[in-house]
Design an enzyme around this catalytic site. Structure first.
Site, PDB file in Angstrom:
ATOM      1  N   ASP A   1      -7.011   4.184  -4.526  1.00 55.24           N
ATOM      2  CA  ASP A   1      -7.663   4.015  -3.223  1.00 55.24           C
ATOM      3  C   ASP A   1      -8.342   5.365  -2.964  1.00 55.24           C
ATOM      4  OD1 ASP A   1      -7.767   2.022  -0.784  1.00 55.24           O
ATOM      5  OD2 ASP A   1      -7.404   3.974   0.110  1.00 55.24           O
TER       6      ASP A   1
ATOM      7  N   LYS B 166       0.876  -1.191   0.000  1.00 58.83           N
ATOM      8  CA  LYS B 166       0.000   0.000   0.000  1.00 58.83           C
ATOM      9  C   LYS B 166       0.897   1.219   0.000  1.00 58.83           C
ATOM     10  CE  LYS B 166      -4.457   0.818   0.208  1.00 58.83           C
ATOM     11  NZ  LYS B 166      -5.567  -0.047  -0.241  1.00 58.83           N
TER      12      LYS B 166
HETATM   13  P1  NDP Z   1     -13.162   7.602  -2.896  1.00 58.61           P
HETATM   14  O1  NDP Z   1     -12.128   8.639  -2.681  1.00 58.61           O
HETATM   15  O2  NDP Z   1     -13.684   7.349  -4.258  1.00 58.61           O
HETATM   16  O3  NDP Z   1     -14.427   7.873  -1.963  1.00 58.61           O
HETATM   17  C1  NDP Z   1     -14.357   8.028  -0.582  1.00 58.61           C
HETATM   18  C2  NDP Z   1     -15.689   8.580  -0.140  1.00 58.61           C
HETATM   19  O4  NDP Z   1     -15.788   8.558   1.293  1.00 58.61           O
HETATM   20  C3  NDP Z   1     -15.880  10.046  -0.552  1.00 58.61           C
HETATM   21  O5  NDP Z   1     -17.219  10.230  -0.842  1.00 58.61           O
HETATM   22  C4  NDP Z   1     -15.482  10.794   0.720  1.00 58.61           C
HETATM   23  O6  NDP Z   1     -16.065  12.078   0.790  1.00 58.61           O
HETATM   24  C5  NDP Z   1     -16.075   9.883   1.763  1.00 58.61           C
HETATM   25  N1  NDP Z   1     -15.492  10.040   3.075  1.00 58.61           N
HETATM   26  C6  NDP Z   1     -14.188  10.204   3.388  1.00 58.61           C
HETATM   27  N2  NDP Z   1     -14.051  10.275   4.739  1.00 58.61           N
HETATM   28  C7  NDP Z   1     -15.298  10.163   5.243  1.00 58.61           C
HETATM   29  C8  NDP Z   1     -15.832  10.176   6.552  1.00 58.61           C
HETATM   30  N3  NDP Z   1     -15.022  10.312   7.609  1.00 58.61           N
HETATM   31  N4  NDP Z   1     -17.174  10.022   6.718  1.00 58.61           N
HETATM   32  C9  NDP Z   1     -18.004   9.899   5.651  1.00 58.61           C
HETATM   33  N5  NDP Z   1     -17.546   9.901   4.384  1.00 58.61           N
HETATM   34  C10 NDP Z   1     -16.218  10.024   4.182  1.00 58.61           C
HETATM   35  O7  NDP Z   1     -12.552   6.263  -2.270  1.00 58.61           O
HETATM   36  P2  NDP Z   1     -12.990   4.759  -2.500  1.00 58.61           P
HETATM   37  O8  NDP Z   1     -14.462   4.683  -2.675  1.00 58.61           O
HETATM   38  O9  NDP Z   1     -12.098   4.169  -3.501  1.00 58.61           O
HETATM   39  O10 NDP Z   1     -12.573   4.116  -1.102  1.00 58.61           O
HETATM   40  C11 NDP Z   1     -13.453   4.072   0.016  1.00 58.61           C
HETATM   41  C12 NDP Z   1     -12.970   2.999   0.969  1.00 58.61           C
HETATM   42  O11 NDP Z   1     -12.954   1.729   0.291  1.00 58.61           O
HETATM   43  C13 NDP Z   1     -11.550   3.172   1.513  1.00 58.61           C
HETATM   44  O12 NDP Z   1     -11.516   2.630   2.828  1.00 58.61           O
HETATM   45  C14 NDP Z   1     -10.712   2.292   0.595  1.00 58.61           C
HETATM   46  O13 NDP Z   1      -9.523   1.870   1.224  1.00 58.61           O
HETATM   47  C15 NDP Z   1     -11.672   1.132   0.398  1.00 58.61           C
HETATM   48  N6  NDP Z   1     -11.430   0.300  -0.772  1.00 58.61           N
HETATM   49  C16 NDP Z   1     -11.341   0.827  -2.021  1.00 58.61           C
HETATM   50  C17 NDP Z   1     -11.152   0.009  -3.110  1.00 58.61           C
HETATM   51  C18 NDP Z   1     -11.120   0.522  -4.501  1.00 58.61           C
HETATM   52  O14 NDP Z   1     -10.999  -0.291  -5.422  1.00 58.61           O
HETATM   53  N7  NDP Z   1     -11.270   1.826  -4.738  1.00 58.61           N
HETATM   54  C19 NDP Z   1     -10.955  -1.438  -2.952  1.00 58.61           C
HETATM   55  C20 NDP Z   1     -11.156  -1.913  -1.597  1.00 58.61           C
HETATM   56  C21 NDP Z   1     -11.352  -1.049  -0.568  1.00 58.61           C
HETATM   57  P3  NDP Z   1     -15.202  13.451   0.679  1.00 58.61           P
HETATM   58  O15 NDP Z   1     -15.579  14.020  -0.644  1.00 58.61           O
HETATM   59  O16 NDP Z   1     -15.658  14.254   1.835  1.00 58.61           O
HETATM   60  O17 NDP Z   1     -13.756  13.077   0.770  1.00 58.61           O
HETATM   61  O1  2IT Z   2      -7.933  -1.684  -0.703  1.00 58.22           O
HETATM   62  C1  2IT Z   2      -7.908  -2.187  -1.847  1.00 58.22           C
HETATM   63  O2  2IT Z   2      -8.047  -3.384  -2.029  1.00 58.22           O
HETATM   64  C2  2IT Z   2      -7.725  -1.290  -2.992  1.00 58.22           C
HETATM   65  N1  2IT Z   2      -7.649  -0.070  -2.806  1.00 58.22           N
HETATM   66  C3  2IT Z   2      -7.564  -1.853  -4.368  1.00 58.22           C
HETATM   67  C4  2IT Z   2      -6.153  -2.273  -4.600  1.00 58.22           C
HETATM   68  C5  2IT Z   2      -5.823  -2.718  -6.005  1.00 58.22           C
HETATM   69  O3  2IT Z   2      -4.636  -3.004  -6.203  1.00 58.22           O
HETATM   70  O4  2IT Z   2      -6.696  -2.798  -6.859  1.00 58.22           O
END
Ligand code: NDP
Ligand code: 2IT
Length: 452
Positions: A167, A127
């Protein structure tokens, strides 16, 4: 903790990482559930497997200087934590956010090792990211930052070495800029990133994969108890990549999604969020980079709650899809007293330890993120395969593979929990099942490869 070896390693981890609360939280949760397997695998201790599992293979930390549009200079800190490469090249996302520090990235890297193992694909765990926050920055500022970040990171990554992805706050725009800079410096065109644009090697369905995969996993949990999503009231937190595609799949399966949120507050839509409204949200957050509060101005069936969390809304199913520790013990109590039946994590470690224990004690259906959000990185693995064979698969093909991987992860976690006695009547502890199943594969590979 009862097992002497587990206890000793936990004490070592606490002493060595005293200032890293997120990392300690992730390790504690895993070590607690590994006791039955440590009891059954005497070869772990002489091979120092737990000691090696909790120490990243390598941590890279570097300066990222960049210039804003007004010509002012800034410096941020960049990182890559290359955690474990026993079963494949390091693989995992990059996060750009003010909260990024070594503790956050070590917890994410540690989780990623076990998650990637669960996918059944050959990927180790890593990461990285930076304390740079793209909110409020222009596209050009983000581009300059990404180029500077990659000007250092390029020497540490490669298609068979370490393959980053997105992420939080790292999406298609950032990956495009970083991939472009990597290609320019290395002068080679390889699958060094996943989550790339569809015109330059990205995979169909990668954008949707984490959210879709989460719901495929939850669907399997419901199936086991003879239920489905039809008519279920669902709350989703976040409004980014994971949240919007989780909501999309829920809508397709006949559920009623009533919330989305961002770091300022949440919206509640009494009529339910439709696909059309969701498309509007994707444009709002992904293109205009606006705030979720605008939703309530646009759609009169909804209301905005500033500074509040979605967990106060009565629901059947809850999907934390925003960030770590967004769902505390007190939130879990509220959800449970409102009759929640299923909680499945889209984010990494969104529930704190009190919340995890509350869900387990209440014996509801509870899926830990490292199992239920593995669809994103699994589809990244599929993107790597497509890049290697210089072909691209149709969306149906990728979606089908994603679906079968999620069913497989579900069954593996479920069966492993049963095998190791992590059950109570009809209740199956998916946390223990996922941790043990992910761990055994990595541990077995590490033992086979000797002391490295
Ligand atoms: P994004 O940046 O696309 O979205 C994050 C969202 O969460 C935004 O809407 C953000 O709003 C909001 N947010 C951030 N902090 C808070 C909070 N404290 N309370 C409420 N809302 C909040 O990120 P992802 O959707 O990619 O990632 C979200 C989660 O999923 C993370 O934990 C990431 O590690 C996990 N994840 C992501 C993967 C991926 O493929 N993208 C894979 C597996 C896990 P704002 O506009 O205010 O920042
Ligand atoms: O937390 C996660 O699994 C991710 N942000 C996706 C990682 C990836 O390599 O696709």
């Amino acid at each position: 903790m009862k097992n002497a070896y587990v206890k000793r390693v936990w004490e070592y981890v606490q002493a060595k990482n005293a200032n890293e609360p997120e990392y300690l939280q992730a390790v504690q949760e895993v070590l607690t559930t590994l006791e039955p397997v440590v009891d059954q695998m005497p070869e772990l201790e002489p091979n120092a497997i737990l000691e090696r599992m909790v120490e990243p293979e390598r941590v890279i930390m570097f300066r990222v200087p960049w210039m804003d549009d007004a010509g002012n200079y800034h410096v941020n800190r960049g990182y890559r934590v290359q955690f474990n490469s026993a079963i494949g090249p390091y693989k995992g996302g990059l996060r750009f956010s003010k909260e990024v520090n070594l503790s956050v990235l070590k917890f994410l890297g540690f989780e990623q090792v076990l998650k990637n193992s669960l996918t059944t694909l050959p990927m180790g765990g890593g990461k990285g990211g930076s304390d740079f926050d793209p909110h409020g920055k222009s596209d050009k500022e983000v581009m300059r930052f990404c180029q500077s970040f990659m000007t250092e990171l390029y020497r540490h990554i490669g298609a068979d070495v370490d393959v980053p992805a997105g992420d939080k706050n790292v999406g298609g725009r950032e990956i495009g800029y970083m991939f472009g800079q990597y290609k320019r410096i290395r002068d080679e065109y390889t699958g060094v990133f996943t989550g790339k644009g569809l015109t330059f090697g990205g995979s169909l369905i990668r954008t949707e994969a984490t959210g879709y995969g989460l719901i495929y996993f939850a669907q399997e949990m419901l199936k086991k108890v003879g239920d489905n999503f039809k008519g279920k009231v669902c709350v989703v937190s976040g409004s980014g990549n994971v949240a919007t595609y989780a909501a999309q799949k829920l809508i397709q399966l006949g559920a009623k999604v009533v919330t989305l949120s961002d770091s300022n507050g949440y919206i509640y839509d009494a009529d339910g969020i439709t696909q059309e409204k969701l498309d509007w949200v994707k444009e709002l957050k992904g293109v205009r980079r606006g705030r979720i509060s605008e939703y309530a101005k646009k759609f009169p069936s909804s209301k905005y709650f500033e500074g509040k969390k979605v967990w106060e809304v009565k629901c059947d199913c809850a999907f934390p899809c925003a960030t770590q520790n967004e769902l505390l013990g007190s939130d879990a109590k509220t959800l449970l007293s409102n009759g929640v039946k299923l909680v499945a994590e889209g984010a990494n470690m969104p529930s704190d330890l009190d919340a995890v224990n509350a869900f387990l004690d209440a014996k509801i259906l509870y899926a830990p993120g490292k199992a239920s959000n593995a669809g994103g990185v699994a589809t990244s693995g599929l993107e790597m395969s497509q890049n290697s064979e210089r072909l691209s698969w149709s969306s149906e093909e990728v979606d089908e593979k994603l679906h079968s991987i999620m069913v497989n992860i579900h069954n593996n976690a479920y069966d492993t929990a049963i095998k190791f006695g992590a059950t109570d009547g009809k209740f199956v502890n998916y946390v223990a099942g996922a941790n043990i199943a992910g761990f055994v594969k990595v541990a077995t590979a590490m033992i086979a490869q000797g002391l490295v």
